[in-house]
Scaffold this active site. Structure first.
Site, PDB file in Angstrom:
ATOM      1  N   LYS A   1       4.084   7.365  -9.351  1.00  0.00           N
ATOM      2  CA  LYS A   1       4.802   8.613  -8.831  1.00  0.00           C
ATOM      3  C   LYS A   1       6.323   8.778  -9.170  1.00  0.00           C
ATOM      4  O   LYS A   1       6.945   9.660  -8.977  1.00  0.00           O
ATOM      5  CB  LYS A   1       4.868   8.406  -7.109  1.00  0.00           C
ATOM      6  CG  LYS A   1       3.549   8.859  -6.468  1.00  0.00           C
ATOM      7  CD  LYS A   1       3.735   9.229  -5.075  1.00  0.00           C
ATOM      8  CE  LYS A   1       4.439   8.430  -4.117  1.00  0.00           C
ATOM      9  NZ  LYS A   1       4.179   6.851  -4.247  1.00  0.00           N
TER      10      LYS A   1
ATOM     11  N   LYS B   1       7.080   0.401   1.005  1.00  0.00           N
ATOM     12  CA  LYS B   1       7.345  -0.341   0.140  1.00  0.00           C
ATOM     13  C   LYS B   1       8.553   0.045  -0.742  1.00  0.00           C
ATOM     14  O   LYS B   1       9.401  -0.844  -0.732  1.00  0.00           O
ATOM     15  CB  LYS B   1       6.194  -0.375  -0.716  1.00  0.00           C
ATOM     16  CG  LYS B   1       6.021  -0.840  -2.092  1.00  0.00           C
ATOM     17  CD  LYS B   1       4.907  -0.632  -2.959  1.00  0.00           C
ATOM     18  CE  LYS B   1       4.488   0.663  -3.173  1.00  0.00           C
ATOM     19  NZ  LYS B   1       5.542   1.593  -3.983  1.00  0.00           N
TER      20      LYS B   1
ATOM     21  N   LYS C   1       0.888  -1.066   0.051  1.00  0.00           N
ATOM     22  CA  LYS C   1       0.022   0.048   0.092  1.00  0.00           C
ATOM     23  C   LYS C   1       0.954   1.295  -0.042  1.00  0.00           C
ATOM     24  O   LYS C   1       2.049   1.412   0.595  1.00  0.00           O
ATOM     25  CB  LYS C   1      -0.767  -0.222   1.268  1.00  0.00           C
ATOM     26  CG  LYS C   1      -1.760   1.075   1.473  1.00  0.00           C
ATOM     27  CD  LYS C   1      -2.278   0.720   2.959  1.00  0.00           C
ATOM     28  CE  LYS C   1      -2.846   2.109   3.602  1.00  0.00           C
ATOM     29  NZ  LYS C   1      -1.873   3.250   3.456  1.00  0.00           N
TER      30      LYS C   1
ATOM     31  N   ASP D   1      -2.170  -0.552  -3.624  1.00  0.00           N
ATOM     32  CA  ASP D   1      -3.317  -0.034  -2.978  1.00  0.00           C
ATOM     33  C   ASP D   1      -4.616  -0.940  -3.491  1.00  0.00           C
ATOM     34  O   ASP D   1      -5.564  -1.271  -2.813  1.00  0.00           O
ATOM     35  CB  ASP D   1      -3.610   1.476  -3.068  1.00  0.00           C
ATOM     36  CG  ASP D   1      -2.699   2.106  -2.120  1.00  0.00           C
ATOM     37  OD1 ASP D   1      -1.641   2.172  -2.550  1.00  0.00           O
ATOM     38  OD2 ASP D   1      -3.165   2.608  -1.231  1.00  0.00           O
TER      39      ASP D   1
END
Ligand code: SF4
Length: 284
Positions: free
Chosen positions: A44, A18, A13, A130
């Protein structure tokens, strides 16, 4: 004969640690003498920042947005320990599919035979977990990775995301999808947190690969744009990441997890909520 490339996907998530965990695994493997590529599969495009002193690199999708033909090496940048860093990148907000971006980036590297040319030992995919939608399931579904690990804390939303990943793995397991190596239990500092994550692992028949405590050393390293392995190589936390990297390097047998159904997950979390209240009462 060429050596066998091991491809591993690490899901988690957003905000769970991570990319921090993945970068420290890559750094520990590089330190141990392996040739490693870290492939950021998070829109991102910041997975590899701490391998490169905090710097962003142009993503494959950024380069493809500028021109039709891209040499794969234009998207590969070396970082700590010679690690090859790649970011798939994401689509423009409101347009396109992030999962398609992962496929496009992997295809570019494969068509140009980059993995063979670089003679890699490991490709580690850092994947946003997620929502394990069709797009983000690509590394599992398309047989890109062989082994999947998930980073999860004992918080309910992290466990919920891990359980969703297990559902995705279970679904594609009969069609040649990647299987689960185990849970990397992150931010585990108390016995109670450990009991929660152990119980989730037991219910889903999943091994815990490593317990990783939350540590100020990690935060300090990240703020300086580095992994813990680079910034604090003699720290206890660096040893934890090295142990994790060794377990992943030695890992051979992945399995189909047993995800909890919606009702089971609700009952499981309600049980732990009650125990938390009991514990707080006892401590008061
Ligand atoms: S499949 Fe996933 S990544 Fe692709 S558009 Fe849908 S939600 Fe986004």
């Amino acid at each position: 004969m060429s050596k066998k490339l091991k491809q591993i996907a690490i899901y988690g998530k957003g905000g769970i640690g991570k990319s921090t965990t993945t970068s420290n695994i890559s750094a520990a493997l590089a330190e141990a003498g392996y040739k490693v590529m870290q492939f950021g599969a998070d829109p991102k495009a910041d997975s590899t920042n701490t391998l490169r002193g905090g710097e962003y690199i142009p993503s494959v999708l950024d380069l493809l947005a500028e021109r039709r033909r891209v040499d794969a090496y234009e998207a590969i940048f070396q970082g700590f320990g010679g690690i090859y860093c790649v970011e798939a990148g994401g689509p423009q907000p409101g347009v396109g599919c992030a999962g398609r971006g992962i496929i496009t980036a992997v295809e570019l590297l494969k068509q140009q035979r980059v993995f063979e040319e670089l003679d890699l030992d490991y490709v580690i995919y850092d994947v946003l977990g997620d929502v394990v939608c069709g797009g983000f399931a690509v590394p599992v579904r398309e047989g890109i990775a062989e082994h999947v690990f998930t980073v999860s804390s004992s918080d309910f939303m992290a466990v919920y995301a891990a359980n969703n990943l297990f559902k995705g793995i279970e679904k594609f397991s009969t069609a040649g999808g990647a299987l689960l190596g185990g849970i990397i239990a992150n931010s585990i500092n108390t016995d109670f947190q450990r009991e929660i994550i152990d119980d989730f692992a037991a219910h889903t028949k999943t091994p815990i690969v490593q317990y990783v405590p939350r540590s100020l050393t990690v935060t300090q390293a990240e703020l300086s744009g580095r992994t813990t392995i680079e910034a604090a190589p003699k720290s206890e936390q660096a040893e934890v990441y090295r142990a994790l990297a060794r377990r992943i390097a030695d890992h051979t047998e992945s399995k189909v997890p047993t995800p909890l159904g919606p009702l089971e997950l609700r009952e499981w979390s309600a049980k732990w909520a009650d125990r938390l209240v009991e514990q707080e009462r006892a401590a008061a």
